[in-house]
Design an enzyme around this catalytic site. Sequence first.
Site, mmCIF file in Angstrom:
data_model
loop_
_atom_site.group_PDB
_atom_site.id
_atom_site.type_symbol
_atom_site.label_atom_id
_atom_site.label_comp_id
_atom_site.label_asym_id
_atom_site.label_seq_id
_atom_site.Cartn_x
_atom_site.Cartn_y
_atom_site.Cartn_z
ATOM 1 N N ASP A 6 22.137 64.134 65.288
ATOM 2 C CA ASP A 6 21.585 62.944 65.950
ATOM 3 C C ASP A 6 20.584 62.287 64.985
ATOM 4 O O ASP A 6 20.242 62.879 63.942
ATOM 5 C CB ASP A 6 20.920 63.418 67.256
ATOM 6 C CG ASP A 6 20.479 62.299 68.174
ATOM 7 O OD1 ASP A 6 20.999 61.172 68.057
ATOM 8 O OD2 ASP A 6 19.606 62.566 69.029
ATOM 9 N N HIS A 22 22.024 55.768 74.153
ATOM 10 C CA HIS A 22 20.912 56.698 73.932
ATOM 11 C C HIS A 22 19.945 56.582 75.103
ATOM 12 O O HIS A 22 19.930 55.592 75.814
ATOM 13 C CB HIS A 22 20.194 56.358 72.622
ATOM 14 C CG HIS A 22 20.908 56.873 71.409
ATOM 15 N ND1 HIS A 22 20.325 57.695 70.479
ATOM 16 C CD2 HIS A 22 22.185 56.696 70.995
ATOM 17 C CE1 HIS A 22 21.199 57.990 69.541
ATOM 18 N NE2 HIS A 22 22.335 57.393 69.821
ATOM 19 N N THR A 46 15.697 64.159 77.369
ATOM 20 C CA THR A 46 14.523 64.406 78.205
ATOM 21 C C THR A 46 14.833 65.286 79.411
ATOM 22 O O THR A 46 14.088 66.218 79.729
ATOM 23 C CB THR A 46 13.937 63.060 78.694
ATOM 24 O OG1 THR A 46 13.723 62.218 77.553
ATOM 25 C CG2 THR A 46 12.623 63.273 79.421
HETATM 26 ZN ZN LIG Z 1 18.449 58.317 70.445
#
Ligand SMILES: [Zn+2]
Length: 299
Positions: free
Chosen positions: A78, A227, A252
Amino acid sequence: MFDPVLNALDAGTAVPAFNVPYLPMVEPVVRAVVDLDSFALIESARLEWYKFEAKSAAAVAAEFASFPAPDHVRLHLDHVPVIDEDDQLIDYMADIQTAIDLGYQSVMIDGSRLSLEENIAATKKVADMAHQAGIPCEAELGAVLGHAAGPLPPYEELFASGRGFTRVDEARRFVEETGCDWLSVAIGNIHGAIAAGAKDKKKIAARLDLDHLQRLYQATGIPLVLHGGSGIPREYVLASFERGIAKINIATEIRQAYEQALAAVGSVTAAQDAVYERTTWLIDDYFGLKGTRRLINSG
Ligand SMILES: [Zn+2]
């Protein structure tokens, strides 16, 4: 080239990509994906090596290799930023080459803090390198805010103004000139906070400009990536899968499940169980992506 995200787009489904800022998160995420006979990416961002406890690209690759399930999970690199969230210049070519050598099966270059011209130049270099290694390359255009320190502007203001949203004309040119395979777009989505004092707070429920998304997909014709997937209301997520989003990143939501269980119970096993439960719920109940393994592998 095996491209699970393109296969997902073609099959009318999507690939969830789970970030693992703590190494023990790998096992329960893989277990959840396998148990649901689904397909997902396990992904690791550069900032998770330094600001959390993922340590390094090598440490994540080693952990990932301990739970082999190649029909179900692949390893993705990522965000490797050209300029990071603290305004530091990063040797992105070296970081990405290292990950390719470690066996990462797709990579992301994030030139979103650069000018359009500079972003195109950096992304093209990385896309060429990835393609030489036989793997897909993700890039980002527009500003998916949230990683930098300091408060975000009020969300509704941000959304109404469309500030930072990926521009349709730029996206068309960007994809043509870079040859990137997947494009992360800004359409109202935001990253979860990572700064101390903010990273434990509940993330705001971001909305998505679905008409804008549709225009971006029509202009580019490649799989688009969402995202900041945690906390987006379900109806927006499902609608986005109909309009070109074929990869959704989740950080998260499962990070906080891990941290909260670890703090409450004090055991890594309990924290892993919390990650397993949350991942299962996300894939099955929230995203409706149970049983996608066959679709994605047969593309
Ligand atoms: Zn991201």
